[in-house]
Each structure stands twice: as structure tokens, then as C-alpha cells.
Design a protein around this motif. Structure first.
Motif, PDB file in Angstrom:
ATOM      1  N   VAL A  95       0.971  -1.414   0.117  1.00  0.00           N
ATOM      2  CA  VAL A  95       0.016   0.185  -0.330  1.00  0.00           C
ATOM      3  C   VAL A  95       1.068   0.952   0.123  1.00  0.00           C
ATOM      4  N   GLU A  96       0.515   2.201  -0.881  1.00  0.00           N
ATOM      5  CA  GLU A  96       0.752   3.860  -1.367  1.00  0.00           C
ATOM      6  C   GLU A  96       0.032   4.643  -0.334  1.00  0.00           C
ATOM      7  N   ALA A  97       0.918   6.361  -0.314  1.00  0.00           N
ATOM      8  CA  ALA A  97      -0.620   7.170   0.613  1.00  0.00           C
ATOM      9  C   ALA A  97      -0.837   7.387  -1.374  1.00  0.00           C
ATOM     10  N   GLY A  98      -2.027   7.867  -1.222  1.00  0.00           N
ATOM     11  CA  GLY A  98      -3.309   7.501  -2.366  1.00  0.00           C
ATOM     12  C   GLY A  98      -4.294   6.455  -2.554  1.00  0.00           C
ATOM     13  N   ASP A  99      -3.920   5.124  -2.134  1.00  0.00           N
ATOM     14  CA  ASP A  99      -4.588   4.378  -2.442  1.00  0.00           C
ATOM     15  C   ASP A  99      -5.800   4.009  -1.404  1.00  0.00           C
ATOM     16  N   ILE A 100      -5.790   3.860  -0.251  1.00  0.00           N
ATOM     17  CA  ILE A 100      -7.006   4.207   0.081  1.00  0.00           C
ATOM     18  C   ILE A 100      -7.596   5.436   1.675  1.00  0.00           C
ATOM     19  N   GLY A 101      -8.423   5.712   0.820  1.00  0.00           N
ATOM     20  CA  GLY A 101      -8.649   6.480   1.357  1.00  0.00           C
ATOM     21  C   GLY A 101      -8.982   6.687   3.041  1.00  0.00           C
ATOM     22  N   PHE A 102      -8.877   7.748   3.946  1.00  0.00           N
ATOM     23  CA  PHE A 102      -9.315   7.938   5.129  1.00  0.00           C
ATOM     24  C   PHE A 102      -9.309   8.527   5.447  1.00  0.00           C
ATOM     25  N   ILE A 103     -10.256   9.283   6.515  1.00  0.00           N
ATOM     26  CA  ILE A 103     -11.103   9.937   7.481  1.00  0.00           C
ATOM     27  C   ILE A 103     -11.036  10.172   8.598  1.00  0.00           C
ATOM     28  N   ASP A 104     -10.149  10.562   9.501  1.00  0.00           N
ATOM     29  CA  ASP A 104     -10.184  10.651  10.797  1.00  0.00           C
ATOM     30  C   ASP A 104     -12.056  10.793  11.250  1.00  0.00           C
ATOM     31  N   GLN A 105     -11.763  10.049  12.168  1.00  0.00           N
ATOM     32  CA  GLN A 105     -13.146   9.771  13.554  1.00  0.00           C
ATOM     33  C   GLN A 105     -13.589  11.992  14.075  1.00  0.00           C
ATOM     34  N   THR A 106     -12.325  12.898  14.171  1.00  0.00           N
ATOM     35  CA  THR A 106     -12.039  14.062  14.202  1.00  0.00           C
ATOM     36  C   THR A 106     -13.739  14.820  13.659  1.00  0.00           C
ATOM     37  N   TYR A 107     -13.266  14.448  12.002  1.00  0.00           N
ATOM     38  CA  TYR A 107     -14.300  15.081  10.942  1.00  0.00           C
ATOM     39  C   TYR A 107     -15.258  14.650  11.257  1.00  0.00           C
ATOM     40  N   THR A 108     -15.812  13.169  11.100  1.00  0.00           N
ATOM     41  CA  THR A 108     -16.781  13.230  11.147  1.00  0.00           C
ATOM     42  C   THR A 108     -18.488  12.556  12.504  1.00  0.00           C
ATOM     43  N   LEU A 109     -17.896  13.004  13.262  1.00  0.00           N
ATOM     44  CA  LEU A 109     -18.563  12.937  14.981  1.00  0.00           C
ATOM     45  C   LEU A 109     -19.210  14.371  14.697  1.00  0.00           C
ATOM     46  N   PHE A 110     -20.446  14.072  14.763  1.00  0.00           N
ATOM     47  CA  PHE A 110     -21.817  14.863  14.843  1.00  0.00           C
ATOM     48  C   PHE A 110     -22.001  15.348  16.103  1.00  0.00           C
ATOM     49  N   ARG A 111     -21.432  16.321  17.069  1.00  0.00           N
ATOM     50  CA  ARG A 111     -21.489  15.714  18.622  1.00  0.00           C
ATOM     51  C   ARG A 111     -23.106  16.647  18.943  1.00  0.00           C
ATOM     52  N   HIS A 112     -23.840  17.075  18.224  1.00  0.00           N
ATOM     53  CA  HIS A 112     -25.166  17.495  18.322  1.00  0.00           C
ATOM     54  C   HIS A 112     -25.787  16.310  18.590  1.00  0.00           C
ATOM     55  N   LYS A 113     -25.468  15.266  18.312  1.00  0.00           N
ATOM     56  CA  LYS A 113     -26.600  14.311  17.597  1.00  0.00           C
ATOM     57  C   LYS A 113     -25.374  12.206  18.372  1.00  0.00           C
ATOM     58  N   THR A 114     -26.961  11.892  18.321  1.00  0.00           N
ATOM     59  CA  THR A 114     -26.358  11.137  19.972  1.00  0.00           C
ATOM     60  C   THR A 114     -25.895   9.538  18.463  1.00  0.00           C
ATOM     61  N   ILE A 115     -25.661   8.544  19.503  1.00  0.00           N
ATOM     62  CA  ILE A 115     -24.988   7.542  18.367  1.00  0.00           C
ATOM     63  C   ILE A 115     -26.149   6.956  17.313  1.00  0.00           C
ATOM     64  N   LYS A 116     -27.770   6.662  18.027  1.00  0.00           N
ATOM     65  CA  LYS A 116     -28.300   6.481  16.606  1.00  0.00           C
ATOM     66  C   LYS A 116     -28.765   7.509  16.171  1.00  0.00           C
ATOM     67  N   GLU A 117     -29.336   8.919  16.900  1.00  0.00           N
ATOM     68  CA  GLU A 117     -29.130   9.417  15.897  1.00  0.00           C
ATOM     69  C   GLU A 117     -28.263   9.830  14.120  1.00  0.00           C
ATOM     70  N   THR A 118     -27.053   9.877  14.640  1.00  0.00           N
ATOM     71  CA  THR A 118     -26.416   9.586  13.228  1.00  0.00           C
ATOM     72  C   THR A 118     -26.663   8.957  12.345  1.00  0.00           C
ATOM     73  N   ILE A 119     -26.494   7.578  13.483  1.00  0.00           N
ATOM     74  CA  ILE A 119     -26.916   6.255  12.311  1.00  0.00           C
ATOM     75  C   ILE A 119     -28.129   6.560  11.003  1.00  0.00           C
ATOM     76  N   ILE A 120     -28.695   7.163  12.231  1.00  0.00           N
ATOM     77  CA  ILE A 120     -29.678   7.287  10.900  1.00  0.00           C
ATOM     78  C   ILE A 120     -30.331   9.113  10.138  1.00  0.00           C
ATOM     79  N   TYR A 121     -29.465   9.366  10.876  1.00  0.00           N
ATOM     80  CA  TYR A 121     -29.226  10.332  10.061  1.00  0.00           C
ATOM     81  C   TYR A 121     -27.577  10.445   9.045  1.00  0.00           C
ATOM     82  N   ALA A 122     -27.096   8.895   8.585  1.00  0.00           N
ATOM     83  CA  ALA A 122     -26.406   8.300   7.367  1.00  0.00           C
ATOM     84  C   ALA A 122     -27.685   8.249   6.531  1.00  0.00           C
ATOM     85  N   MET A 123     -28.782   7.474   6.999  1.00  0.00           N
ATOM     86  CA  MET A 123     -29.264   6.715   6.171  1.00  0.00           C
ATOM     87  C   MET A 123     -30.317   7.324   4.972  1.00  0.00           C
ATOM     88  N   GLN A 124     -30.177   8.735   5.082  1.00  0.00           N
ATOM     89  CA  GLN A 124     -30.867   9.671   4.235  1.00  0.00           C
ATOM     90  C   GLN A 124     -29.863   9.242   2.458  1.00  0.00           C
TER      91      GLN A 124
END
Length: 157
Positions: A95-124
Motif C-alpha cells: 500500500v502507498e499513500a493515496g491508494d486508500i481513503g481515510f477520514i479521521d473520526q475527529t472530522y466526522t463526529l456530530f457532537r450534537h447527535k446521539t449514536i442512534k441519531e447519527t446512524i439514522i442521519y446517514a440513512m438519508q
């Protein structure tokens, strides 16, 4: 719930006994050691598929460091990380840099949503967007139960 028919094919990523560390000599800090895994390509007839890999563990256990190695952003101090070379049938490459995408969790958390609300949000998005609110809630409950997160469903990140 309808059973999904699928088959596992070629290896997408293969990690063989890696060690991940920072520093040298007496300052060397081993973050991950003796880690191996194999992720197969999931094929669902009539569907375009992709893979999402999630690693769950306590803060500071090396999850982000592991993903950096899986995406070629960090070289293992021991072992190897191989991915399928899509340009050559049944061929693996380091594997080399750029072969696989990576998004660190810090950038993807919705601090205003619960775990369940976040999963339901993704279902849109994608194939889940046509589900009713009850179907989305039921599916979120099933996913959380499978992932061992059901008891934390009302917690915030």
C-alpha cells in the motif's frame, strides 16, 4: 428483514503481523504490535459494492495509527500491508499513500447527535433513503446491536 445474498472474493487488504511505532532506540514507542487481518471483497449480485472498515476501541489504543498504516501514510516498523492491485488480476502490492481513503473520526463526529441519531442521519443517503422513519429506527437498532453499541445508543460522541 430480507437476507442479503453475497460472496467473498479476492483480498482487498491484507495485513501481516505489523508493528507500528514512533521514535527510535530508547525513545521508540510501540503503538500496535502483532496485528494481522484480511478484508475480502464483498460481492452482491446486481449491486455496485464498496468496503467501509471500522475499528472500535478505547481512546489511545492505536486505531488511527493502524488506519494510517492501512492507507500508506505510515510505514510499519515490522510486517506488511498489501492491497489488491486492481490493474492486474489477482495481484497484490504494498500500500502507498493515496491508494486508500481515510477520514479521521475527529472530522466526522456530530457532537450534537446521539449514536442512534447519527446512524439514522446517514440513512438519508444511498439505498436506505426510501425507508420510513420506523424502518430507519429499526435498522439502526439492528446495526447497533450487531456492533455492540445498543446500550450506548443515546450517548453523544
Amino acid at each position: 428483514m430480507k437476507k442479503i445474498e453475497y460472496k467473498l472474493e479476492r483480498d482487498l487488504i491484507y495485513i501481516d503481523d505489523i508493528e507500528l511505532s514512533y521514535g527510535e532506540g530508547v525513545n521508540k514507542k510501540v503503538v500496535v504490535s502483532n496485528f494481522s487481518m484480511r478484508e475480502k471483497d464483498v460481492i452482491i449480485p446486481g449491486k455496485i459494492t464498496g468496503q467501509i472498515i471500522s475499528i472500535i476501541g478505547p481512546s489511545g489504543c492505536g486505531k488511527s495509527t493502524l488506519f494510517k498504516a492501512m492507507t500508506g501514510l505510515l510505514n510499519p516498523s515490522r510486517g506488511k500491508v498489501l492491497i489488491n492491485d486492481m490493474s492486474i488480476e489477482n495481484k497484490a502490492k504494498v500500500v502507498e499513500a493515496g491508494d486508500i481513503g481515510f477520514i479521521d473520526q475527529t472530522y466526522t463526529l456530530f457532537r450534537h447527535k446521539t449514536i442512534k441519531e447519527t446512524i439514522i442521519y446517514a440513512m438519508q443517503f444511498g439505498s436506505n433513503k426510501s425507508l420510513t422513519e420506523k424502518e430507519k429506527s429499526d435498522k439502526a437498532n439492528d446495526l447497533m446491536a450487531n456492533w455492540g453499541l445498543y446500550n450506548q445508543r443515546d450517548q453523544y460522541p
